[in-house]
Write a protein that holds these residues in place. Sequence first.
Motif, mmCIF file in Angstrom:
data_model
loop_
_atom_site.group_PDB
_atom_site.id
_atom_site.type_symbol
_atom_site.label_atom_id
_atom_site.label_comp_id
_atom_site.label_asym_id
_atom_site.label_seq_id
_atom_site.Cartn_x
_atom_site.Cartn_y
_atom_site.Cartn_z
ATOM 1 N N VAL A 98 -3.041 -42.326 9.769
ATOM 2 C CA VAL A 98 -2.289 -41.207 10.319
ATOM 3 C C VAL A 98 -1.786 -40.312 9.189
ATOM 4 O O VAL A 98 -1.796 -40.695 8.023
ATOM 5 C CB VAL A 98 -1.091 -41.701 11.169
ATOM 6 N N TRP A 99 -1.325 -39.135 9.573
ATOM 7 C CA TRP A 99 -0.699 -38.198 8.654
ATOM 8 C C TRP A 99 0.772 -38.081 9.050
ATOM 9 O O TRP A 99 1.101 -37.502 10.086
ATOM 10 C CB TRP A 99 -1.354 -36.823 8.749
ATOM 11 N N PRO A 100 1.677 -38.635 8.262
ATOM 12 C CA PRO A 100 3.095 -38.594 8.631
ATOM 13 C C PRO A 100 3.702 -37.210 8.422
ATOM 14 O O PRO A 100 3.214 -36.414 7.618
ATOM 15 C CB PRO A 100 3.736 -39.612 7.693
ATOM 16 N N GLY A 101 4.792 -36.959 9.154
ATOM 17 C CA GLY A 101 5.551 -35.734 8.962
ATOM 18 C C GLY A 101 6.418 -35.852 7.725
ATOM 19 O O GLY A 101 6.334 -36.819 6.960
ATOM 20 N N THR A 102 7.295 -34.872 7.527
ATOM 21 C CA THR A 102 8.166 -34.903 6.348
ATOM 22 C C THR A 102 9.406 -35.757 6.563
ATOM 23 O O THR A 102 10.077 -36.125 5.607
ATOM 24 C CB THR A 102 8.604 -33.478 5.957
ATOM 25 N N VAL A 103 9.714 -36.082 7.823
ATOM 26 C CA VAL A 103 10.843 -36.964 8.139
ATOM 27 C C VAL A 103 10.258 -38.250 8.715
ATOM 28 O O VAL A 103 9.573 -38.225 9.730
ATOM 29 C CB VAL A 103 11.812 -36.315 9.155
ATOM 30 N N SER A 104 10.515 -39.360 8.023
ATOM 31 C CA SER A 104 9.968 -40.651 8.470
ATOM 32 C C SER A 104 11.052 -41.489 9.121
ATOM 33 O O SER A 104 12.215 -41.439 8.705
ATOM 34 C CB SER A 104 9.398 -41.421 7.277
ATOM 35 N N SER A 140 13.110 -35.140 16.089
ATOM 36 C CA SER A 140 12.415 -36.098 16.951
ATOM 37 C C SER A 140 11.170 -36.601 16.234
ATOM 38 O O SER A 140 10.440 -35.834 15.613
ATOM 39 C CB SER A 140 12.008 -35.439 18.269
ATOM 40 N N ILE A 141 10.944 -37.913 16.342
ATOM 41 C CA ILE A 141 9.788 -38.525 15.684
ATOM 42 C C ILE A 141 8.892 -39.135 16.754
ATOM 43 O O ILE A 141 9.356 -39.869 17.625
ATOM 44 C CB ILE A 141 10.233 -39.592 14.660
ATOM 45 N N GLY A 142 7.627 -38.798 16.663
ATOM 46 C CA GLY A 142 6.668 -39.323 17.625
ATOM 47 C C GLY A 142 5.248 -39.161 17.128
ATOM 48 O O GLY A 142 4.982 -38.473 16.138
ATOM 49 N N PHE A 143 4.342 -39.813 17.819
ATOM 50 C CA PHE A 143 2.923 -39.746 17.514
ATOM 51 C C PHE A 143 2.307 -38.589 18.288
ATOM 52 O O PHE A 143 2.727 -38.304 19.424
ATOM 53 C CB PHE A 143 2.229 -41.046 17.925
ATOM 54 N N SER A 144 1.309 -37.933 17.720
ATOM 55 C CA SER A 144 0.607 -36.860 18.419
ATOM 56 C C SER A 144 -0.700 -36.565 17.699
ATOM 57 O O SER A 144 -0.962 -37.075 16.622
ATOM 58 C CB SER A 144 1.463 -35.584 18.463
ATOM 59 N N ARG A 160 11.080 -29.575 8.154
ATOM 60 C CA ARG A 160 11.379 -30.946 8.577
ATOM 61 C C ARG A 160 10.562 -31.225 9.834
ATOM 62 O O ARG A 160 10.862 -30.710 10.901
ATOM 63 C CB ARG A 160 12.876 -31.088 8.824
ATOM 64 N N THR A 161 9.525 -32.036 9.674
ATOM 65 C CA THR A 161 8.641 -32.357 10.796
ATOM 66 C C THR A 161 8.635 -33.865 11.033
ATOM 67 O O THR A 161 8.625 -34.644 10.095
ATOM 68 C CB THR A 161 7.197 -31.873 10.521
ATOM 69 N N GLY A 162 8.656 -34.255 12.289
ATOM 70 C CA GLY A 162 8.683 -35.669 12.638
ATOM 71 C C GLY A 162 7.416 -36.158 13.297
ATOM 72 O O GLY A 162 7.336 -37.301 13.717
ATOM 73 N N GLY A 163 6.408 -35.299 13.382
ATOM 74 C CA GLY A 163 5.159 -35.691 14.018
ATOM 75 C C GLY A 163 4.332 -36.592 13.130
ATOM 76 O O GLY A 163 4.136 -36.311 11.955
ATOM 77 N N VAL A 164 3.868 -37.702 13.691
ATOM 78 C CA VAL A 164 2.936 -38.598 13.010
ATOM 79 C C VAL A 164 1.588 -38.284 13.640
ATOM 80 O O VAL A 164 1.306 -38.704 14.761
ATOM 81 C CB VAL A 164 3.317 -40.085 13.208
ATOM 82 N N ARG A 165 0.780 -37.499 12.941
ATOM 83 C CA ARG A 165 -0.472 -36.991 13.503
ATOM 84 C C ARG A 165 -1.629 -37.948 13.290
ATOM 85 O O ARG A 165 -1.660 -38.719 12.343
ATOM 86 C CB ARG A 165 -0.838 -35.649 12.862
ATOM 87 N N MET A 166 -2.592 -37.843 14.187
ATOM 88 C CA MET A 166 -3.801 -38.664 14.141
ATOM 89 C C MET A 166 -4.965 -37.860 14.687
ATOM 90 O O MET A 166 -4.757 -36.766 15.224
ATOM 91 C CB MET A 166 -3.603 -39.935 14.946
ATOM 92 N N ARG A 167 -6.133 -38.396 14.563
ATOM 93 C CA ARG A 167 -7.320 -37.738 15.128
ATOM 94 C C ARG A 167 -7.241 -37.793 16.653
ATOM 95 O O ARG A 167 -6.543 -38.623 17.216
ATOM 96 C CB ARG A 167 -8.582 -38.418 14.609
#
Length: 188
Positions: A98-104, A140-144, A160-167
């Motif tokens: 995954v590609w994490p956001g800037t806020v883990s 807010s932190i979540g997967f997307s 400040r991004t909380g998205g944990v991105r994936m394919r």
Amino acid sequence: MPAIPSWAWVSGLTAGAIVAVAVLAVRAEGGPQPVAAATPRPSASATADAKPGASPSAKAPAAVPDDSGTGRRIVYSLGDRRVWLVDASDSARRTFTVWPGTVSPDPGAYEVSSRTEATTGSDGVEIENIVYFTAKSGVSIGFSNALDGSSPPPPAEGARTGGVRMRAADGDALWAFGTAGTPVVVVG
């Protein structure tokens, strides 16, 4: 006796090699064939295989972290930038990078708190399959995943991004697996 030209020798040897390969191929078809080990193919319902991240690679997939609990859960490793979808028997059904956001999130136990089918991410990218599990410092932190499955653009300075991105395929699998209340375990 006249000398045979070299082209005739090469042609004769090439024809002989082709015949030999053809004979061996025909004989091989009649012999025992290798059989791949039967492994259950994951269903699209919540247990699918990944392309890291999910790209398939020659090496074995990373094992579920030992300190991630037991039972059906989503495991997110901050250090490995990897997610596992783990079934009730503690078997990883899918794993991907995954590609994490800037806020883990801090390491710990959470659960899926809400889900949103599609929206625009804080980075301006159209995203889908958003599975929220915590918030930190008002983020807010979540997967997307991006609708087009791409990696997120580099964040703007100080964003400040909380998205944990994936394919996209991984996002579809996580969406199917991560229903409300599903445990999410974050490890370092």
